[in-house]
Write a protein that holds these residues in place. Structure first.
Motif, PDB file in Angstrom:
ATOM      1  N   ASP A  61      60.727  13.190  21.411  1.00  0.00           N
ATOM      2  CA  ASP A  61      61.719  13.085  20.342  1.00  0.00           C
ATOM      3  C   ASP A  61      63.115  13.396  20.870  1.00  0.00           C
ATOM      4  OD1 ASP A  61      61.914  15.837  20.588  1.00  0.00           O
ATOM      5  OD2 ASP A  61      60.767  16.276  18.774  1.00  0.00           O
ATOM      6  N   ALA A  62      64.068  13.598  19.948  1.00  0.00           N
ATOM      7  CA  ALA A  62      65.461  13.811  20.333  1.00  0.00           C
ATOM      8  C   ALA A  62      65.636  15.060  21.191  1.00  0.00           C
ATOM      9  CB  ALA A  62      66.338  13.892  19.086  1.00  0.00           C
ATOM     10  N   THR A  69      60.166  15.910  13.383  1.00  0.00           N
ATOM     11  CA  THR A  69      61.390  16.563  13.817  1.00  0.00           C
ATOM     12  C   THR A  69      61.316  18.053  13.605  1.00  0.00           C
ATOM     13  OG1 THR A  69      62.274  16.032  11.643  1.00  0.00           O
ATOM     14  CG2 THR A  69      62.828  14.539  13.413  1.00  0.00           C
ATOM     15  N   ALA A  70      62.360  18.740  13.994  1.00  0.00           N
ATOM     16  CA  ALA A  70      62.309  20.198  14.061  1.00  0.00           C
ATOM     17  C   ALA A  70      62.084  20.854  12.701  1.00  0.00           C
ATOM     18  CB  ALA A  70      63.605  20.728  14.678  1.00  0.00           C
ATOM     19  N   ASP A  71      62.488  20.161  11.626  1.00  0.00           N
ATOM     20  CA  ASP A  71      62.319  20.769  10.309  1.00  0.00           C
ATOM     21  C   ASP A  71      60.962  20.488   9.698  1.00  0.00           C
ATOM     22  OD1 ASP A  71      62.768  18.118   9.997  1.00  0.00           O
ATOM     23  OD2 ASP A  71      63.933  18.311   8.144  1.00  0.00           O
ATOM     24  N   GLN A  72      60.087  19.829  10.441  1.00  0.00           N
ATOM     25  CA  GLN A  72      58.748  19.558   9.953  1.00  0.00           C
ATOM     26  C   GLN A  72      57.767  20.533  10.588  1.00  0.00           C
ATOM     27  OE1 GLN A  72      58.818  15.384  11.058  1.00  0.00           O
ATOM     28  NE2 GLN A  72      58.744  14.823   8.903  1.00  0.00           N
ATOM     29  N   LEU A  98      66.675  11.464  14.272  1.00  0.00           N
ATOM     30  CA  LEU A  98      67.436  12.475  13.557  1.00  0.00           C
ATOM     31  C   LEU A  98      66.503  13.415  12.779  1.00  0.00           C
ATOM     32  CD1 LEU A  98      70.263  10.115  12.241  1.00  0.00           C
ATOM     33  CD2 LEU A  98      70.294  11.580  14.278  1.00  0.00           C
ATOM     34  N   LYS A  99      67.072  14.446  12.197  1.00  0.00           N
ATOM     35  CA  LYS A  99      66.257  15.484  11.579  1.00  0.00           C
ATOM     36  C   LYS A  99      65.422  14.986  10.411  1.00  0.00           C
ATOM     37  CE  LYS A  99      68.938  19.550  12.913  1.00  0.00           C
ATOM     38  NZ  LYS A  99      69.654  20.760  12.432  1.00  0.00           N
ATOM     39  N   LYS A 100      65.904  14.026   9.664  1.00  0.00           N
ATOM     40  CA  LYS A 100      65.170  13.525   8.510  1.00  0.00           C
ATOM     41  C   LYS A 100      64.231  12.372   8.865  1.00  0.00           C
ATOM     42  CE  LYS A 100      67.173  16.331   5.658  1.00  0.00           C
ATOM     43  NZ  LYS A 100      66.399  17.427   5.008  1.00  0.00           N
ATOM     44  N   GLY A 101      64.010  12.177  10.147  1.00  0.00           N
ATOM     45  CA  GLY A 101      63.085  11.136  10.570  1.00  0.00           C
ATOM     46  C   GLY A 101      63.700   9.754  10.691  1.00  0.00           C
ATOM     47  N   TRP A 102      65.035   9.663  10.660  1.00  0.00           N
ATOM     48  CA  TRP A 102      65.720   8.387  10.814  1.00  0.00           C
ATOM     49  C   TRP A 102      66.147   8.197  12.263  1.00  0.00           C
ATOM     50  CZ3 TRP A 102      66.304   4.659   7.136  1.00  0.00           C
ATOM     51  CH2 TRP A 102      66.063   5.013   5.807  1.00  0.00           C
TER      52      TRP A 102
END
Length: 978
Positions: A56-57, A154-157, A308-312
């Motif tokens: 990922d990123a 992403t990191a917030d998941q 990106l953080k929201k999966g975009w």
């Protein structure tokens, strides 16, 4: 959904010979990074299976190992492919491998190099005090009891709490894969890059090299999981996406008969191009290139966000390439390319991507010419397509293309071993090609044989004519002023306009006009692929495809060249049938139709093609042996739909023709013996049948619905035997191949002097035999120095005596029915059958590289006219005489030597400007092809279809040739931020 998955699984299991028990799994959590920081978009493959992940990123990834599959391969277009193996007897918190990383300059595909540019080494980032020290032999590898995180999370998941903040770094490097043979040996199918393919794709392209002398339709291309080959001719429509180098780096290539997980594959091979937004490297890049080839300048800008953080994820790229004049006089170029990809991850199992891309290009063409023309122009790059028009160079053959593609892709990951990709592509747009149309006027081509000095029989007058042609350039070029003058002087009244007696139009009737041959395209491509790594030893892939194309072919008036109007009539029908009003009409519904700029005329028909296929493949992987089995079943149906009532064929030109239906099948299989992690021996084979293409089926689609008699499916069988050596410093591949094509059909239309008319020239029962060997070698022998070598040595010949039928285009009279053409053992033309290169390269630790290639090409033959190899074409000749040999023998071209130079440098600006917060690079690349300026390299040509069958004078319609460029350069500079 559940039912559909299980149906697919049952179909796959029906072809398996046996299965093995599931092994205990472990999950690797890691970060992929180089010395410049984390690396996003790196594909992590579990070697020998279909299991994969993408970093990922933040460079993070997770993937499950199995009991017997414990080797990971890391793939990214900007890095060298690397492998890391994890021993079986180490589980939780086992070893890590930290090796030297080598980066790559993001070089355009047009730059033909085989070297890579190391990125400058940055200072090591400070380690957070909360993170444990990563020792020389540690890695985070945990049991599968931990919470799973899908690729793209992403990191917030949700992540595994025990490892989310303590992820070790895996550094990609050169000296990996230290397999001693005691463990399960990785499959050759996923091994590192092929030195031969690198040479065939770039170095050999200057000689118009075709791999194994195959035609382009023997290679398939998929885009995000959907097939995109042209249904009418089978080739890959590369021009639809030209200029998008920055976003086309992610490719998976299967060469020859090897299996892949996304397609059954053609005899030549298959490639998959990944344009998903999340697969693009996170960066902002702006580049400029200057060259002296087809275009002179290129500007390109690309921005990719990464995940990106929201999966975009979003990726955008635009470019422009242009030249007022290219390498050859009279050739201009202007092209705009665009790309947008947007991807969204939904939870841990689904991702949706939309890609919109295309290229709007306009280019002026060149043409093959006779040796007489080259001599008179004192140049091997004489171009008869252009002339001066009011002070500007104007080309009569302008090609245009603008066909946007919209690809929607859905990725569904059921679990760590089971996934499905479904994609649909809709493409629509237009291609065009301009030419001079003329009526009741002389041929507009400046090199028409009757205009040339050689046509003059008197020797004194011929000498004077030669001098005049040499000294007066206007005689060698298109005379636009003559076209305008002829039209200005052509005052005429046309009667019975639109078929109405007494309806008259008077004015300047066009003798010459510029026509545009249009192809309006509407195309739908669909593909879905299901992959399941059933256990440690067995994986299955199942795919379905469907393609449908509607192509409308017609002509329109592009430029009246000073005339008031043009008339939609057939000048050849007027000459052949002067007393018939109806025969002369291109459309009986609108006889004597008056044409203005933009109007359709001549022909107008629609091609409809459907193609559907289903395929199944199983791969079996064991300690010392891999093997695979694959099968495909397909349907092809096509028809012609005429939109005008042609006066010559009123009952057979308008409306829908009979549908041509073909059911075809194919089988593939292969076995690989793995002596150890270094040495592989493989044998693959295939047998396939496929439908003939539309253009070879209909005798004259411009005028009528007639098809070739006794049309059958074509077939091919092929075998390849190879050896591959993969070592840290040496990569070697040697292979032998044998391929037999059977029952091919060709159909062409050209003007025949003997009958003063166009003819349809059809050959059936064409067999071809291709066999030979290939070698690729890359050896890193001393501190940055390496040697690369590649060679293709083969023979491709016709292995049958086809049957020839010649049909008169204006009245469908059969002139020669089923005449034998003596082509057996003639050579397949258009490509060197011997191609070799030797490269010497140096890659400096100071982030620059340079290399030199020495190339030699031979065994090249001209395309020949089959009529000169028939009984009727040689019935008055005495065998073994000089005239016989000139008429019958195929012309072989001389072998040629070239040299190429390439170099590059990557400058990390942070090393000079220390206050920069992000990483900034300037990347320089340079390529000079054919640095010895060899301008005598004939790369192609043909015998003219016209032939003097009365006196057997081969010089009346002499050979036409094309020459490869002399010394040409390509220099680029790119600014990159990531």
């Amino acid at each position: 959904v559940f039912m559909f998955r299980n149906i697919l699984l049952l179909i796959g299991l029906s072809c398996l010979l046996f299965t093995s028990a599931f092994a205990q799994n472990e999950t690797i959590y890691g970060v992929v990074a180089g010395v410049n920081g984390t690396a996003q978009g790196v594909k992590v493959n579990l070697v020998g299976t279909d299991v994969s992940a993408i970093s990922d990123a933040n460079g993070k990834f997770q993937i499950q190992l199995t009991e017997t599959h414990r080797e990971l391969e890391f793939i990214h277009p900007d890095y060298e492919n690397r492998r890391i193996a994890f021993p079986q007897n180490i589980h939780v918190h086992s070893q890590t491998i930290t090796l030297e990383y080598k980066g790559v300059a993001n070089e355009p595909a047009a730059v033909q190099t085989q070297s890579t540019t190391p990125q400058p080494k940055a200072a090591e980032p400070a380690k957070a005090e909360t993170k444990p020290t990563i020792t020389e032999n540690t890695v985070a590898a945990t049991e599968t009891k931990s919470t799973e995180t899908a690729v793209g999370d992403t990191a917030d998941q949700t992540t595994n709490p025990s490892t989310a903040d303590n992820i070790p770094t895996i550094v990609l490097a050169e000296d990996d894969n230290k397999d001693d043979g005691s463990q399960n040996v990785s499959s050759v199918l996923g091994a590192s890059r092929d030195p031969f393919i690198s040479a065939a794709s770039y170095t050999f392209s200057q000689a118009r090299f075709r791999v194994r002398a195959y035609e382009n339709d023997e290679f398939e291309t998929f885009m995000n999981g959907v097939p995109v080959n042209d249904l009418e001719r089978g080739n890959t429509p590369i021009n639809e996406w030209a200029g998008l180098n920055d976003v086309f780096h992610n490719k998976e290539l299967s060469y020859g008969l090897s299996p892949v997980t996304f397609a059954f594959g053609g005899v030549g091979g298959v490639q998959s191009i990944d344009t998903r937004a999340a697969s693009q490297r996170k960066q902002l890049q702006v580049s400029y290139a200057v060259a002296n080839r087809n275009y002179r300048h290129r500007l390109m800008a690309t921005y990719s966000t990464g995940i990106l953080k929201k999966g975009w994820a979003v990726s955008v790229s635009v470019s422009r390439r242009w030249a007022k004049e290219g390498y050859v006089a009279g050739t201009s170029y202007d092209g705009y390319s665009y790309f947008l990809a947007v991807q969204k991850y939904f939870g841990s199992n689904h991702a949706l991507n939309l890609t919109i891309m295309g290229a709007n290009t306009t280019s002026a063409g060149t043409a093959a010419a006779t040796m007489e023309s080259f001599d008179l122009a004192n140049s091997h790059y004489y171009n008869p397509n252009w002339g001066w028009d009011r002070g500007n160079k104007r080309n009569m053959h302008i090609s245009t293309s603008n066909i946007p593609n919209f690809i929607l892709t859905h990725d569904w990951k059921f679990n760590n071993h089971e996934s499905m990709t479904t994609a649909v592509n809709f493409a629509f747009g237009q291609k065009g090609y301009t030419a001079i149309d003329f009526n009741n006027a002389n041929d507009p081509r400046p090199d028409y044989y009757r205009y040339m000095p050689s046509y003059v029989e008197d020797s004194t007058l011929q000498t004077l004519s030669q001098r005049e042609f040499r000294e007066n350039e206007s005689l060698r070029q298109v005379n636009w002023a003559k076209f305008y003058e002829a039209n200005q002087m052509s005052n005429e009244t046309v009667d019975s306009v639109d078929g109405i007696p007494g309806n008259r139009v008077s004015g300047k009737r066009g003798r010459y006009i510029l026509e545009n041959r249009i192809q309006d395209i509407k195309k739908l491509d669909f593909g879905t692929t299901y992959n399941n790594a059933i256990n440690d030893h067995v994986s299955v892939s199942i795919g379905l495809t469907y393609q449908f194309v509607i192509n409308n072919f017609y002509k329109k008036v592009e430029d009246l060249l000073g005339a008031d109007f043009y008339v939609d009539v057939n000048q050849f029908a007027i000459r052949d049938f002067p007393d018939s009003f109806s025969f002369a009409q291109n459309d009986l519904r609108h006889p004597n139709r008056i044409l203005h700029e933009g109007d359709k005329f001549g022909y107008d028909y629609v091609v409809n093609v459907h193609h559907a296929s289903g395929w199944l493949q199983s791969v079996f992987t064991y300690n010392k042996v891999d093997f695979f089995l694959a099968a495909e079943l397909s349907y092809t149906g096509f028809w012609r739909d005429g939109k005008v009532v042609n006066g010559l064929f009123p009952a057979r030109s308008f409306g829908k023709s009979a549908v041509q239906n073909f059911i075809n099948y194919g089988f593939k299989g292969g076995v690989t013996y793995k002596a150890n992690g270094r040495n592989y021996l493989y044998l693959n084979g295939a047998y396939e049948t496929y439908a003939p293409y539309f253009e070879n089926t209909f005798l004259s689609p411009r005028t009528r619905n007639d098809v070739v008699d006794n049309l059958k499916s074509e077939s091919v069988y092929s075998f390849e035997l190879g050896y591959k050596l993969v070592m840290p410093k040496v990569k070697l591949k040697a292979s032998l191949y044998y391929t037999q094509f059977m029952n091919k059909t060709t159909n062409t239309t050209y003007y025949l002097d003997d009958y003063r008319t166009f003819i349809n020239y059809t050959m059936t029962g064409i067999n071809q035999r291709h066999w030979g060997g290939e070698l690729g070698l890359e050896y890193n022998f001393y501190k940055g120095f390496s040697v690369t070598a590649a060679a293709s040595i083969g023979r491709a010949t016709y292995s049958s005596r086809p049957l020839l039928t010649v049909t008169q285009d204006n009245n469908a009279t059969v002139l020669n029915p089923n005449e034998t053409v003596y082509l057996k053992n003639f050579n397949i033309p258009g490509t060197p059958q011997l191609a070799t290169t030797l490269g010497i390269n140096y890659r400096s630790p100071q982030f620059w590289f340079a290399g030199l290639n020495f190339n030699y090409y031979d065994w090249m033959w001209l395309r020949f006219n089959p009529s000169r190899r028939t009984a009727s074409g040689t019935d008055l000749l005495q065998p073994d005489t000089e005239t016989w040999k000139e008429t019958v023998d195929q012309q072989r071209l001389k072998g040629q030597f070239t040299m190429d130079f390439h170099a590059g440098y990557s400058w990390l600006l942070n090393s000079t400007f220390h206050n920069l917060k992000k990483r900034y690079y300037l990347v320089f690349n340079a390529t000079v092809t054919n640095i010895t300026n060899n301008t005598n390299f004939i790369t192609g040509g043909y015998e003219q279809s016209r032939f003097d069958s009365k006196y057997y004078n081969v010089n009346k319609f002499p050979y036409k040739y094309t020459y490869g460029y002399g010394a040409s350069y390509y220099f680029s500079v790119a600014f990159r931020m990531n």
